[in-house]
Design a protein around this motif. Structure first.
Motif, mmCIF file in Angstrom:
data_model
loop_
_atom_site.group_PDB
_atom_site.id
_atom_site.type_symbol
_atom_site.label_atom_id
_atom_site.label_comp_id
_atom_site.label_asym_id
_atom_site.label_seq_id
_atom_site.Cartn_x
_atom_site.Cartn_y
_atom_site.Cartn_z
ATOM 1 N N ARG A 138 33.767 -26.019 -20.395
ATOM 2 C CA ARG A 138 32.850 -25.428 -21.382
ATOM 3 C C ARG A 138 31.443 -25.227 -20.825
ATOM 4 O O ARG A 138 30.627 -24.517 -21.391
ATOM 5 C CB ARG A 138 32.821 -26.320 -22.631
ATOM 6 C CG ARG A 138 34.070 -26.124 -23.500
ATOM 7 C CD ARG A 138 34.477 -27.364 -24.230
ATOM 8 N NE ARG A 138 34.961 -28.383 -23.316
ATOM 9 C CZ ARG A 138 34.964 -29.684 -23.596
ATOM 10 N NH1 ARG A 138 34.492 -30.119 -24.736
ATOM 11 N NH2 ARG A 138 35.425 -30.570 -22.711
ATOM 12 N N ILE A 139 31.147 -25.937 -19.738
ATOM 13 C CA ILE A 139 29.844 -25.739 -19.086
ATOM 14 C C ILE A 139 30.101 -25.579 -17.586
ATOM 15 O O ILE A 139 30.866 -26.348 -17.000
ATOM 16 C CB ILE A 139 28.913 -26.956 -19.301
ATOM 17 C CG1 ILE A 139 28.569 -27.116 -20.798
ATOM 18 C CG2 ILE A 139 27.630 -26.814 -18.480
ATOM 19 C CD1 ILE A 139 27.706 -28.342 -21.112
ATOM 20 N N VAL A 140 29.461 -24.573 -16.998
ATOM 21 C CA VAL A 140 29.462 -24.470 -15.539
ATOM 22 C C VAL A 140 28.010 -24.601 -15.106
ATOM 23 O O VAL A 140 27.166 -23.765 -15.441
ATOM 24 C CB VAL A 140 30.065 -23.138 -15.045
ATOM 25 C CG1 VAL A 140 30.019 -23.087 -13.517
ATOM 26 C CG2 VAL A 140 31.501 -22.986 -15.536
ATOM 27 N N SER A 141 27.711 -25.687 -14.429
ATOM 28 C CA SER A 141 26.336 -25.896 -13.992
ATOM 29 C C SER A 141 26.228 -25.578 -12.507
ATOM 30 O O SER A 141 27.222 -25.565 -11.777
ATOM 31 C CB SER A 141 25.894 -27.337 -14.297
ATOM 32 O OG SER A 141 26.855 -28.268 -13.864
ATOM 33 N N LEU A 142 24.990 -25.317 -12.080
ATOM 34 C CA LEU A 142 24.793 -24.875 -10.688
ATOM 35 C C LEU A 142 23.586 -25.549 -10.043
ATOM 36 O O LEU A 142 22.503 -25.594 -10.648
ATOM 37 C CB LEU A 142 24.468 -23.378 -10.640
ATOM 38 C CG LEU A 142 25.515 -22.322 -10.919
ATOM 39 C CD1 LEU A 142 25.532 -22.002 -12.390
ATOM 40 C CD2 LEU A 142 25.178 -21.080 -10.130
ATOM 41 N N THR A 143 23.787 -26.046 -8.822
ATOM 42 C CA THR A 143 22.659 -26.281 -7.911
ATOM 43 C C THR A 143 23.099 -25.693 -6.577
ATOM 44 O O THR A 143 23.701 -26.373 -5.764
ATOM 45 C CB THR A 143 22.319 -27.776 -7.735
ATOM 46 O OG1 THR A 143 23.524 -28.510 -7.509
ATOM 47 C CG2 THR A 143 21.578 -28.344 -8.924
ATOM 48 N N VAL A 144 22.823 -24.422 -6.415
ATOM 49 C CA VAL A 144 23.272 -23.734 -5.204
ATOM 50 C C VAL A 144 22.077 -23.372 -4.310
ATOM 51 O O VAL A 144 22.251 -22.621 -3.348
ATOM 52 C CB VAL A 144 24.099 -22.475 -5.559
ATOM 53 C CG1 VAL A 144 25.428 -22.883 -6.207
ATOM 54 C CG2 VAL A 144 23.348 -21.519 -6.477
ATOM 55 N N THR A 145 20.929 -23.921 -4.614
ATOM 56 C CA THR A 145 19.643 -23.654 -3.958
ATOM 57 C C THR A 145 19.211 -22.204 -4.232
ATOM 58 O O THR A 145 20.012 -21.366 -4.629
ATOM 59 C CB THR A 145 19.609 -23.934 -2.429
ATOM 60 O OG1 THR A 145 20.222 -22.866 -1.726
ATOM 61 C CG2 THR A 145 20.241 -25.268 -2.083
ATOM 62 N N GLU A 146 17.960 -21.946 -3.963
ATOM 63 C CA GLU A 146 17.375 -20.633 -4.286
ATOM 64 C C GLU A 146 18.188 -19.508 -3.632
ATOM 65 O O GLU A 146 18.492 -18.497 -4.262
ATOM 66 C CB GLU A 146 15.916 -20.557 -3.804
ATOM 67 C CG GLU A 146 14.947 -21.512 -4.495
ATOM 68 C CD GLU A 146 14.898 -22.924 -3.875
ATOM 69 O OE1 GLU A 146 15.763 -23.267 -3.052
ATOM 70 O OE2 GLU A 146 13.968 -23.688 -4.232
ATOM 71 N N LYS A 147 18.556 -19.714 -2.367
ATOM 72 C CA LYS A 147 19.206 -18.596 -1.663
ATOM 73 C C LYS A 147 20.627 -18.346 -2.161
ATOM 74 O O LYS A 147 21.187 -17.277 -1.940
ATOM 75 C CB LYS A 147 19.186 -18.811 -0.155
ATOM 76 C CG LYS A 147 19.971 -20.007 0.341
ATOM 77 C CD LYS A 147 19.960 -20.026 1.871
ATOM 78 C CE LYS A 147 20.621 -21.276 2.429
ATOM 79 N NZ LYS A 147 19.754 -22.468 2.374
ATOM 80 N N GLY A 148 21.198 -19.317 -2.862
ATOM 81 C CA GLY A 148 22.557 -19.179 -3.371
ATOM 82 C C GLY A 148 22.689 -18.143 -4.475
ATOM 83 O O GLY A 148 23.799 -17.828 -4.896
ATOM 84 N N TYR A 149 21.556 -17.637 -4.973
ATOM 85 C CA TYR A 149 21.615 -16.656 -6.057
ATOM 86 C C TYR A 149 21.730 -15.219 -5.543
ATOM 87 O O TYR A 149 21.860 -14.286 -6.330
ATOM 88 C CB TYR A 149 20.408 -16.817 -6.998
ATOM 89 C CG TYR A 149 20.555 -18.077 -7.833
ATOM 90 C CD1 TYR A 149 21.065 -18.023 -9.125
ATOM 91 C CD2 TYR A 149 20.251 -19.323 -7.304
ATOM 92 C CE1 TYR A 149 21.250 -19.181 -9.868
ATOM 93 C CE2 TYR A 149 20.437 -20.494 -8.034
ATOM 94 C CZ TYR A 149 20.932 -20.416 -9.320
ATOM 95 O OH TYR A 149 21.139 -21.557 -10.041
ATOM 96 N N CYS A 150 21.653 -15.045 -4.226
ATOM 97 C CA CYS A 150 21.827 -13.708 -3.614
ATOM 98 C C CYS A 150 20.913 -12.675 -4.282
ATOM 99 O O CYS A 150 21.351 -11.573 -4.641
ATOM 100 C CB CYS A 150 23.274 -13.238 -3.716
ATOM 101 S SG CYS A 150 24.468 -14.404 -3.064
ATOM 102 N N HIS A 151 19.656 -13.063 -4.499
ATOM 103 C CA HIS A 151 18.743 -12.146 -5.166
ATOM 104 C C HIS A 151 17.521 -11.888 -4.285
ATOM 105 O O HIS A 151 17.364 -12.497 -3.227
ATOM 106 C CB HIS A 151 18.320 -12.700 -6.529
ATOM 107 C CG HIS A 151 17.418 -13.908 -6.451
ATOM 108 N ND1 HIS A 151 17.646 -14.987 -5.632
ATOM 109 C CD2 HIS A 151 16.287 -14.206 -7.122
ATOM 110 C CE1 HIS A 151 16.690 -15.879 -5.792
ATOM 111 N NE2 HIS A 151 15.852 -15.432 -6.690
ATOM 112 N N THR A 152 16.698 -10.955 -4.747
ATOM 113 C CA THR A 152 15.430 -10.715 -4.057
ATOM 114 C C THR A 152 14.403 -11.605 -4.745
ATOM 115 O O THR A 152 14.096 -11.383 -5.926
ATOM 116 C CB THR A 152 15.028 -9.226 -4.176
ATOM 117 O OG1 THR A 152 16.102 -8.445 -3.659
ATOM 118 C CG2 THR A 152 13.760 -8.922 -3.402
ATOM 119 N N PRO A 153 13.895 -12.620 -4.042
ATOM 120 C CA PRO A 153 13.054 -13.613 -4.718
ATOM 121 C C PRO A 153 11.870 -13.017 -5.464
ATOM 122 O O PRO A 153 11.502 -13.483 -6.533
ATOM 123 C CB PRO A 153 12.584 -14.507 -3.571
ATOM 124 C CG PRO A 153 13.555 -14.302 -2.460
ATOM 125 C CD PRO A 153 14.118 -12.925 -2.628
#
Ligand code: CS2
Length: 506
Positions: A138-153
């Motif tokens: 029911r919950i998916v939590s994340l600590t994948v570090t900033e770079k784990g989001y594959c985004h442009t910071p």
């Protein structure tokens, strides 16, 4: 935040013939707290992506408390997205591990049992997708570090050219990125007519829930408009502010914890007494009673998130770059030099006018407590560890404050020195000419810029400020260019220690 690059120390002491495990729990010295519940009756309700040291010292401890209070359908299954190290260390010990809380007053050990299983996404992506698709999750939590989001910071948007994103679009059933796993599992849930899970980002990003929501939806949209719409309408992404200092575990930590236990714990975590978790209360798929374990439930976490990123993480990064350059191995050792401590305080003071806090928030007391936490000499928190991934951290830690200060007509000299410290650091050569092992997704690009510019502040500062994914339009603001170039000039001329010593806020 612990990173998946963290390596488990291989060789370690053998404490008798015993290994921490369910069967050996009763051999642990009485003074050491252990799970106060029957682990065999606990079922998983949370899947956590990125099961590093931070998660195990923070969220998993909260869940351990809640399980002891009877919330037995909220156990955690953790997944590492890349490295098998955590699973390899934890599986032989039934995923039990020790949290060692260290301060000047000594060490308090506690064995945590809330992690029920640990998977490695790359080894069996299908198994992880099945677990995420299971309605019990029911919950998916994340600590994948900033770079784990594959985004442009700088913009917070999905980097559609990111190799993992390109891969995951083409291979939805064998994804690599957290975003890829989430979207494939959500698509399965939509097809099966099930409720989605709530996505709980626990990374140090501003508006981490909103950011995760935007990225998941943008990625889903590349697969199917209909899926993206369903996610927009149905999936909750509460933002959270997470706080606990958790240095990477060393071989020495493993030895001292194992000796306190009288048996081997291959992968304990070491942390500080302080812990804080503030969570937006939006969990349509249900949640445990977080507040019963001391979590602050709020309707809007934004002010707290900004406070933490701009006071704690900003001064942490400033101390990490400048402290490393001055030859300090840890944050606590950097803090023993009162000039660095004063500089960290100034970073916090300069951020204060950019924050709008709920009534009753005492920013001066918060800052004072941060300085104390940074001075905890019982923690070996390496400047090198915090210096990692600066390209992903600078925007929300330092640059957002600079933008706001410029808008308010205030000087940006303090933060400019921290940015200049980062610039000097990513040249990959320290003040003695020794190599720095720069870990950053942009390390190569930054190094090449530095090589082309040479050791000249006049050339290096503007060249690095042009990296748009980090600095955006701020990089071309003449006030920014002048302040950073001036700070970097001083760093080259005087070195970090003396520059910080002569630093006088405007
Ligand atoms: C640190 C954080 O490594 C880093 O960048 O600034 O991990 C910091 O220790 C935590 O956010 C504290 O809550």
């Amino acid at each position: 935040m612990s990173s998946e690059t963290t390596k488990i120390p291989r060789a370690g002491p053998k404490q008798g013939d015993f290994r921490l495990s369910n069967d050996n729990l009763d051999r642990v010295p009485d003074a050491i707290r252990r799970p106060a519940y029957d682990r065999s009756s606990v079922t998983p309700g949370i899947v956590h992506l990125g099961i590093g040291a931070f998660h195990r010292a923070h969220q998993a401890v909260v869940i351990d408390d809640l399980l002891a209070g009877g919330a037995t359908d909220w156990g955690i299954v953790g997944a590492s997205l890349r490295s098998p190290d955590t699973r390899d260390a934890l599986a032989p010990q039934d995923c039990l591990y020790t949290v060692a809380v260290r301060s000047g007053a000594g060490t308090d050990h506690r064995i945590v049992g809330s992690v029920l299983g640990c998977e490695v996404a790359t080894e069996n992506p299908g198994q992880l997708i099945a677990r995420l698709s299971n309605p019990a999750t029911r919950i998916v939590s994340l600590t994948v570090t900033e770079k784990g989001y594959c985004h442009t910071p700088q913009t917070g948007d999905l980097d559609e050219r990111h190799p993992d994103i390109v891969h995951d679009l083409q291979n939805p059933d064998t994804p690599r990125s957290a975003i890829g796993f989430l979207v494939t599992a959500l698509a399965r849930r939509q097809n099966a007519g099930q409720m989605p899970f709530t996505i709980l980002s626990c990374d140090n990003l501003s508006a981490n829930g909103q950011t995760a929501g935007r990225l998941v939806t943008q990625f889903a949209d590349l697969r199917s408009r209909n899926l993206a719409k369903w996610i927009e309408a149905e999936v909750a992404f509460p933002s959270t502010m997470v706080d606990r200092i958790v240095p990477e575990t060393t071989g020495a930590d493993r030895a001292t914890v194992s000796s306190a236990l009288g048996m081997t714990d291959a992968w304990p975590v070491v942390t500080e007494p302080f812990t804080q978790w503030i969570v937006e209360d939006r969990f349509p798929a249900g949640r445990p009673d977080f507040a019963a374990a001391g979590v602050q439930m709020v309707s809007d976490v934004t002010p707290f998130e900004h406070m933490k990123l701009r006071l704690l993480n900003a001064s942490h990064s400033a101390l990490a770059y400048l402290g490393y350059l001055a030859g300090h191995e840890t944050i606590a050792s950097t803090m023993t030099d009162h000039r660095f401590a004063a500089f960290a305080r100034q970073v916090m003071q300069d951020a204060a006018p950019t924050l709008t806090m709920p009534e009753g928030t005492d920013l001066a007391a918060y800052s004072a407590s941060l300085l104390q936490r940074f001075s905890n000499a019982a923690l070996h928190h390496r400047t090198w560890q915090i210096a990692m991934d600066g390209s992903q951290k600078l925007p929300q830690r330092l640059l957002a404050t600079m933008q706001d200060r410029l808008r308010l007509g205030l000087s940006i000299d303090t933060h400019a020195l921290a940015v200049a410290g980062w610039m000097r650091y990513v040249t990959a050569k320290d003040e003695q000419g020794r190599a720095i092992d720069v870990r950053d997704p942009l390390a190569r690009e930054l190094f090449e810029i530095a090589e082309r510019a040479g050791p000249s502040a006049e050339r290096l500062a503007p060249a690095l400020l042009e990296v748009h994914s980090i600095f955006g339009n701020l990089g071309s603001d003449p006030r920014m260019r002048n302040a950073v170039t001036e700070a970097l000039t001083k760093l080259y001329a005087l070195g970090a220690r003396q520059t910080v010593q002569t630093f006088q806020p405007a």
